[in-house]
Design an enzyme around this catalytic site. Structure first.
Site, PDB file in Angstrom:
ATOM      1  CG  ASP A 151      -2.187   0.769   0.939  1.00  0.00           C
ATOM      2  OD1 ASP A 151      -2.899   0.439   0.005  1.00  0.00           O
ATOM      3  OD2 ASP A 151      -2.306   1.890   1.490  1.00  0.00           O
ATOM      4  CG  ASP A 462      -7.904  -7.664  13.316  1.00  0.00           C
ATOM      5  OD1 ASP A 462      -8.581  -6.680  13.650  1.00  0.00           O
ATOM      6  OD2 ASP A 462      -6.938  -7.953  13.855  1.00  0.00           O
TER       7      ASP A 462
END
Length: 750
Positions: A151, A462
């Site tokens: 990223d 998550d």
């Protein structure tokens, strides 16, 4: 940790693929929970009686504060009990897989997602070691595809993986021949490996690769002298002046293709693909529908789509960039469940514990997070399964597309979990579609992030993703082989530890105080026990209130001579002792049975107190300000770069402060006020001006907190190294303590 029952889903006619045991201490946990609950109810009666008998404003406020603090503690205690209602221990038998998998062609494909965001905070050399370690799995190489999502959009990371692809041709056959278990090259050569001429030759090649990568990192660019082929030059040519971290096209580079690229022994290599999603300044990539999209969420969704177009393996492994494989048989442990025909079809993912290397002897920052990564998942495994913790998790690809009974179809058939890819990953058609789904505007108007893929809406992506999957009806399993599946890095300075915790607290608060709250939405979707399990994490930050109350109010009471707890001669003291000793003793027993030591447990509870006055309240405040529109927050990457002096102090068990952080102010204040109040109380009692019988609980609480603050006193006064507490922080804290004492003196006498 033996269980009272053992079950196998494969019956007695064939050797089992796996077994499960319920831990023997389960009945005792349930009995103790009932007795302790009765004690809590009696405590609430005591609080209420005192509250109603208050004669002054100050006494009412003090008693109400302790009642509210104990309500929060009681609620959090109830969430912990959900882990103790049916903890289990599983065991797998990979050697029996040949009963269901006759040859390598029957092994399911495996797509591995590795995320990285900043080459200077997450050095590419470490990320390449993670990739090489999973590429070395004892698994058919033609079935493995490793996707590295950058990223940061850095040519430095791409160059590092170009080098890693070359080195893999030597490393993978070496691992097969020597049966290497610690398959990260850096970790292997750091260990006491058996040296021979072949090992030395491999290390020379690794050191040469390492030197080239580190040299490029120092220069900050890839010079022509390090580019060895036309293909590499073409790939790196995308980094032009207009290519920035915030504005660049999608980059998908196939570095290795299974079936075409061979290692030095002639074996096929796994697929290795570099991916950097498209970014545009005119198209927001951090926010979606007004809610924060974390980098890791966005990376994972792009990897999910890109991998579906290119390989679409039925099993997906998500991996942190610093969490390398430590057990080459890990996929076989997963297949013991995935390939069991009697397994619950609602099984969505299998979570492995996060374990760490480089911990000092007593784990001073409690970085092992034994309750979070070991004890609690085993407890959830006896219910509907553990939560997803971001790394070391094997998903069935189908789990990303809605509930088990109602699949949410993707917008194009190539993204379906049942789509079969029959073209080369280097084909023009495949690469064109992969670039399309990696576009920054692709998700607009689709279900990605809401009903499909990794879920958006929380910095703790998550936790939120696993939570939503369980709410949809999926189940999960906790797999804990004798040899650790993965080992990762840990922060070695307290500011990095607390910053990481603060980020988690913000993300957890986004879930706790939303329409998806585990207390309401979770209870209706999963039932009370699973909801309480998820609430334990979601409401972590609320612990700041009782910790602050007990860390400051009894101490202020000592300073201004205002008793607030029962005397030794009163029977209520027995209740306080039972509740305190019972909670701490049960926590200690669980910690020891989980493989910990008394010293590590002490450090664990000390860090719990430290987080209670630092990362917990700061996370709550930042979340609240964001909700009110006063501030916003982003995803801060935890630095993996380690200073040699810091490492030395950490290994000696010395706390690392070093920087002036606002979070250190309340921590230093707590240390100061507890020291002063304890010394004053001790002097007053010694001189007979006060009676110990009347001040026992206040003195005990203050002494306990003071004992936990020993590293802080050391950093404030005794140390002269760079890791000491900044003088500015100490002075500022002293001023605030005096102001707090003055305010308390004026108000608590009302």
């Amino acid at each position: 940790m033996k269980g009272s029952t053992e079950n196998s889903t494969t019956g007695h006619a064939h050797p089992p693929l796996h077994t499960v045991k319920v831990l023997r201490r389960t009945p005792l946990n349930r009995v103790f929970a009932a007795v302790y609950l009765a004690g809590i109810l009696v405590l609430f009666y005591h609080h209420t009686r005192l509250l109603l008998s208050s004669t002054t404003i100050s006494s009412f406020l003090i008693r109400f504060s302790f009642l509210a603090a104990d309500i929060v503690l009681a609620f959090m205690w109830s969430t912990v009990q959900s882990f103790r209602m049916r903890p289990v221990r599983r065991r797998e038998f990979p050697e029996n897989l040949k009963r269901v998998l006759e040859n390598s062609r029957e092994f399911p494909g495996l797509d591995v997602f590795i995320c990285t965001a900043d080459p200077y905070k997450e050095p590419p050399l470490g990320v390449t070691n993670t990739a090489l370690s999973v590429m070395a799995y004892e698994y058919p190489t033609e079935k493995i595809s490793v996707y590295v999502s950058d990223d940061g959009g850095s040519e430095l990371t791409l160059f590092a993986f170009m080098e890693a692809a070359k080195f893999a041709g030597y490393w993978l056959p070496f691992c097969r021949k020597k049966k290497i278990e610690e398959s990260s090259p850096e970790a292997y050569f750091r260990s006491n490996c058996a040296y021979c001429s072949e090992t030395e030759d491999i290390q020379i090649k690794y050191d040469a690769m390492k030197k080239r990568i580190e040299t490029v990192m120092e220069k900050g660019k890839v010079c022509d002298e390090y580019v060895s082929s036309k293909e590499e030059r073409e790939a790196l040519s995308k980094w032009i002046d207009k290519f920035t971290r915030q504005d660049h096209p999608a980059v998908i580079q196939v570095l290795l293709e299974s079936g075409k690229d061979k290692d030095t022994s002639g074996h096929s290599m796994p697929n290795l693909i570099y991916v950097s999603r498209q970014k545009s300044r005119t198209s927001p990539h951090h926010f979606k529908a007004g809610a924060l999209n974390t980098l890791e969420q966005k990376i994972a969704c792009n990897q999910n789509r890109v991998s579906a177009i290119m390989t679409n393996a039925p099993i997906v492994l998500t991996q942190d960039c610093d969490m390398y494989s430590n057990n080459p048989l890990t996929p076989q442990h997963v297949l013991c469940y995935i390939c069991d025909p009697a397994m619950d079809p609602k099984l969505g993912y299998i979570q492995f514990p996060q374990r760490f290397h480089g911990l000092n002897k007593n784990d001073i920052y409690a970085s092992e997070f034994k309750p979070l990564y070991l004890t609690n998942p085993a407890g959830m495994d006896g219910l509907a399964g553990p939560c997803y913790v971001g790394s070391g998790c094997f998903f069935r690809r189908r789990v990303f597309f809605g509930a088990p009974s109602s699949m949410v179809s993707p917008e194009i058939p190539e993204l379906s979990p049942f789509h079969v890819v029959d073209k080369s990953i280097r084909s023009r058609e495949v690469l064109a579609l992969a670039h399309h789904v990696a576009g920054c505007n692709y998700e607009d108007g689709t279900n990605w992030g809401s009903k499909v893929g990794f879920r958006y809406g929380s910095l703790s992506e998550d936790y939120f993703t696993g939570y939503r999957m369980h709410c949809e009806g999926w189940r999960s399993l906790f797999c804990q082989p004798d040899r650790e599946a993965f080992l990762g890095d840990i922060p070695i300075s307290i500011i990095d530890v607390l910053t990481q915790n603060k980020r988690w607290c913000i993300g957890l608060s986004e879930v706790a105080f939303s329409k998806y709250s585990p207390v309401t939405y979770g209870t209706m979707a999963m039932g009370p026990l699973m909801a309480l399990s998820y609430a334990n994490n979601a409401y972590w930050p609320t612990l700041s209130f009782p910790i602050i109350i007990y860390g400051f109010l009894p101490q202020l009471a000592l300073l201004i001579n205002l008793p607030i707890f029962p005397k030794v001669s009163e029977p209520w003291l027995i209740l306080y002792i039972f509740l305190f000793v019972g909670a701490y003793a049960q926590d200690l027993i669980d910690f020891i049975l989980g493989g910990g030591t008394v010293q590590k447990w002490w450090n664990e509870q000390r860090m719990w107190l430290i987080r209670g006055v630092t990362s917990y309240p700061f996370g709550l405040v930042e979340f609240s300000l964001k909700c009110l529109g006063f501030s916003s927050f982003g995803f801060n990457v935890t630095s993996k770069v380690v200073d040699d002096e810091q490492r030395k102090r950490y290994e000696q068990g010395i706390f690392e402060f070093g920087v002036a952080s606002p979070m250190f102010v309340p921590l230093t204040m707590a240390a100061m006020i507890n020291l002063v109040s304890f010394l004053l109380g001790f002097v007053e009692i010694s001189k007979g001006r006060r009676r110990m019988e009347e001040w026992f609980i206040e003195m005990f609480i203050t002494g306990l907190v003071m004992l936990n603050c020993c590293p802080i006193y050391d950093a404030m006064v005794l140390r002269k190294d760079k890791g000491r507490m900044p003088t500015k922080t100490t002075i500022m804290s002293a001023v605030f303590v005096y102001a707090l004492y003055t305010a308390a003196y004026l108000t608590m006498k009302i």
